[in-house]
Design a protein around this motif. Structure first.
Motif, PDB file in Angstrom:
ATOM      1  N   UNK A   2       0.831  -1.197   0.000  1.00  0.00           N
ATOM      2  CA  UNK A   2       0.000   0.000   0.000  1.00  0.00           C
ATOM      3  C   UNK A   2       0.870   1.254   0.000  1.00  0.00           C
ATOM      4  N   UNK A   3       0.413   2.286  -0.718  1.00  0.00           N
ATOM      5  CA  UNK A   3       1.012   3.611  -0.674  1.00  0.00           C
ATOM      6  C   UNK A   3      -0.048   4.591  -0.199  1.00  0.00           C
ATOM      7  N   UNK A   4       0.330   5.496   0.693  1.00  0.00           N
ATOM      8  CA  UNK A   4      -0.595   6.519   1.177  1.00  0.00           C
ATOM      9  C   UNK A   4      -0.434   7.791   0.364  1.00  0.00           C
ATOM     10  N   UNK A  32      -5.916   7.081  -0.485  1.00  0.00           N
ATOM     11  CA  UNK A  32      -5.999   8.520  -0.268  1.00  0.00           C
ATOM     12  C   UNK A  32      -6.521   8.792   1.142  1.00  0.00           C
ATOM     13  N   UNK A  33      -5.790   9.591   1.891  1.00  0.00           N
ATOM     14  CA  UNK A  33      -6.219   9.997   3.227  1.00  0.00           C
ATOM     15  C   UNK A  33      -6.971  11.312   3.061  1.00  0.00           C
ATOM     16  N   UNK A  52     -15.360   4.878  -4.948  1.00  0.00           N
ATOM     17  CA  UNK A  52     -14.603   4.952  -3.707  1.00  0.00           C
ATOM     18  C   UNK A  52     -14.792   3.672  -2.901  1.00  0.00           C
ATOM     19  N   UNK A  53     -13.708   3.205  -2.325  1.00  0.00           N
ATOM     20  CA  UNK A  53     -13.770   2.028  -1.448  1.00  0.00           C
ATOM     21  C   UNK A  53     -12.958   2.320  -0.197  1.00  0.00           C
ATOM     22  N   UNK A  54     -13.588   2.225   0.960  1.00  0.00           N
ATOM     23  CA  UNK A  54     -12.878   2.504   2.213  1.00  0.00           C
ATOM     24  C   UNK A  54     -11.891   1.386   2.507  1.00  0.00           C
ATOM     25  N   UNK A  55     -10.689   1.772   2.882  1.00  0.00           N
ATOM     26  CA  UNK A  55      -9.628   0.802   3.122  1.00  0.00           C
ATOM     27  C   UNK A  55      -9.923  -0.036   4.356  1.00  0.00           C
ATOM     28  N   UNK A  56      -9.454  -1.263   4.314  1.00  0.00           N
ATOM     29  CA  UNK A  56      -9.512  -2.143   5.476  1.00  0.00           C
ATOM     30  C   UNK A  56      -8.097  -2.660   5.694  1.00  0.00           C
ATOM     31  N   UNK A  57      -7.422  -2.093   6.692  1.00  0.00           N
ATOM     32  CA  UNK A  57      -6.017  -2.441   6.906  1.00  0.00           C
ATOM     33  C   UNK A  57      -5.838  -3.853   7.480  1.00  0.00           C
ATOM     34  N   UNK A  58      -6.934  -4.490   7.845  1.00  0.00           N
ATOM     35  CA  UNK A  58      -6.818  -5.871   8.320  1.00  0.00           C
ATOM     36  C   UNK A  58      -6.770  -6.851   7.148  1.00  0.00           C
ATOM     37  N   UNK A  59      -7.124  -6.369   5.959  1.00  0.00           N
ATOM     38  CA  UNK A  59      -7.080  -7.210   4.769  1.00  0.00           C
ATOM     39  C   UNK A  59      -5.782  -6.993   4.007  1.00  0.00           C
ATOM     40  N   UNK A  73     -10.872   7.642   5.662  1.00  0.00           N
ATOM     41  CA  UNK A  73     -11.618   8.888   5.860  1.00  0.00           C
ATOM     42  C   UNK A  73     -10.961   9.877   6.824  1.00  0.00           C
ATOM     43  N   UNK A  74     -10.783  11.086   6.331  1.00  0.00           N
ATOM     44  CA  UNK A  74     -10.375  12.235   7.147  1.00  0.00           C
ATOM     45  C   UNK A  74     -11.441  13.303   6.898  1.00  0.00           C
ATOM     46  N   UNK A  75     -12.280  13.618   7.872  1.00  0.00           N
ATOM     47  CA  UNK A  75     -13.401  14.528   7.612  1.00  0.00           C
ATOM     48  C   UNK A  75     -12.976  16.001   7.543  1.00  0.00           C
ATOM     49  N   UNK A  76     -13.545  16.694   6.592  1.00  0.00           N
ATOM     50  CA  UNK A  76     -13.349  18.137   6.507  1.00  0.00           C
ATOM     51  C   UNK A  76     -14.062  18.834   7.662  1.00  0.00           C
ATOM     52  N   UNK A  77     -13.532  19.995   8.044  1.00  0.00           N
ATOM     53  CA  UNK A  77     -14.185  20.793   9.085  1.00  0.00           C
ATOM     54  C   UNK A  77     -15.225  21.732   8.496  1.00  0.00           C
ATOM     55  N   UNK A  78     -15.026  22.107   7.226  1.00  0.00           N
ATOM     56  CA  UNK A  78     -15.935  23.046   6.568  1.00  0.00           C
ATOM     57  C   UNK A  78     -16.029  22.682   5.096  1.00  0.00           C
ATOM     58  N   UNK A  79     -17.165  23.009   4.458  1.00  0.00           N
ATOM     59  CA  UNK A  79     -17.298  22.731   3.021  1.00  0.00           C
ATOM     60  C   UNK A  79     -16.211  23.443   2.223  1.00  0.00           C
TER      61      UNK A  79
END
Length: 327
Positions: A2-4, A32-33, A52-59, A73-79
């Motif tokens: 994996x590459x981040x 992508x973070x 989009x597919x959310x990563x599963x680091x256990x796989x 997922x890294x949530x934005x604070x504002x639009x």
């Protein structure tokens, strides 16, 4: 493997570079973070398909498919509106960098690739931030790192980085320069698979000081360090005048150049390879590469951003990760 990928400033071109990168299949899993809604929004603006597919680091990691982007997922604070900065999202940028650092230290990703950030927004939000290089050094507890940019045919490392020109001479010491040379030489061997690299070292002053008539740093600092390291077997040539060092006669025999300050070496490299260059942080306990350009707010959301540098950064990180695994 994996590459981040940290897309960087959400109002800049970083998110769309991530979307563009997702358009082709890759032999590794690119993660992508980032905020998922932001990625989808930018894909819609560019009229590009994106699953989009959310990563599963256990796989176990699996190669990325064309049109798919794995994300953490890294949530934005504002639009976010493309091209318009908002300091409310400074923490979002720093959170993505912190998470990338954590994942790399724990070996959950083999390398970090960073998109461009807007330093002013982060500092205006109350965070002291001078750049990716310094951030990753601090958060990985690395005492000394070396900044190097590379493009096809040229690698340029820096003895000093983001300093006013008036402070460069004072920042150069024998100890500091020796550490820089050792890190550069070791990384060329271990990550670039060069068994006996040859490095050209620039002088600080015009004509490399001209025997002390145009400055003494070459005599007092640079030459003693190079002599010591050459006695250990390192191939270090210099100090050489910077105005003749960057010529085919010298460069065709060299694996890298060590410049004494930022604008001594990087204008040459960017003239040669802008858009095809990559920024690398040497000396970290993991691999980190980056684009060679800024946030390009005027291009954000238009589809006119050039993905050339992000592609080079991804390719370089992948190659270095393979070299490190095989070392």
């Amino acid at each position: 493997m994996r590459l981040a990928l940290t897309p960087g400033e959400p109002a800049g071109i970083g998110p769309e570079l991530a979307v563009m990168a997702a358009q082709q299949a890759r032999p590794y899993e690119l993660v992508a973070l980032a905020d998922a809604e932001l990625l989808q929004q930018r894909a819609a603006q560019l009229k590009l398909p994106l699953r989009l597919r959310q990563v599963d680091f256990t796989e176990q990691a699996r190669p990325s498919e064309a049109g798919e982007l794995v994300y953490s997922p890294i949530p934005l604070a504002a639009p976010v509106e493309a091209g318009k900065l908002d300091s409310a999202n400074a923490d979002y940028v720093l959170q993505s960098l912190s998470e990338a650092n954590r994942l790399a230290l724990s070996a959950e990703v083999a390398a970090i690739v960073t998109g461009p950030v807007q330093k002013s927004v982060i500092n205006n939000a109350g965070h002291a931030f001078s750049g990716h290089t310094e951030f990753f050094a601090e958060h990985s507890n690395t005492a000394k790192v070396v900044m190097m940019l590379a493009c096809p045919g040229l690698r340029v490392a820096l003895a000093t980085t983001h300093l006013p020109l008036k402070d460069v001479s004072e920042a150069l010491s024998q100890e500091q320069l020796e550490q820089t040379c050792r890190i550069l030489y070791s990384e060329l061997q271990n990550k670039f698979a060069l068994s006996k690299p040859k490095v050209l070292v620039a002088g600080l002053n015009p004509h490399a000081g001209e025997g002390g008539h145009l400055g003494s740093e070459e005599i007092d600092v640079i030459e003693p360090v190079l002599n010591k390291l050459r006695a250990e077997g390192m191939q270090l040539e210099g100090p050489l005048p910077a105005d003749t060092l960057f010529t085919p006669r010298y460069l065709e025999q060299a694996d890298a150049v060590l410049a004494m300050y930022h604008d001594q070496g990087l204008p040459v490299l960017k003239y040669l390879g802008f858009g095809r260059a990559v920024n690398l942080t040497l000396g970290l306990p993991y691999i980190r590469s980056s684009v060679d350009h800024g946030t390009a707010l005027d291009l954000a959301g238009t589809g006119r951003a050039d993905p050339g540098s992000i592609e080079v950064a991804l390719d370089q990180a992948w190659q270095l990760a393979q070299n490190s695994r095989n070392a």
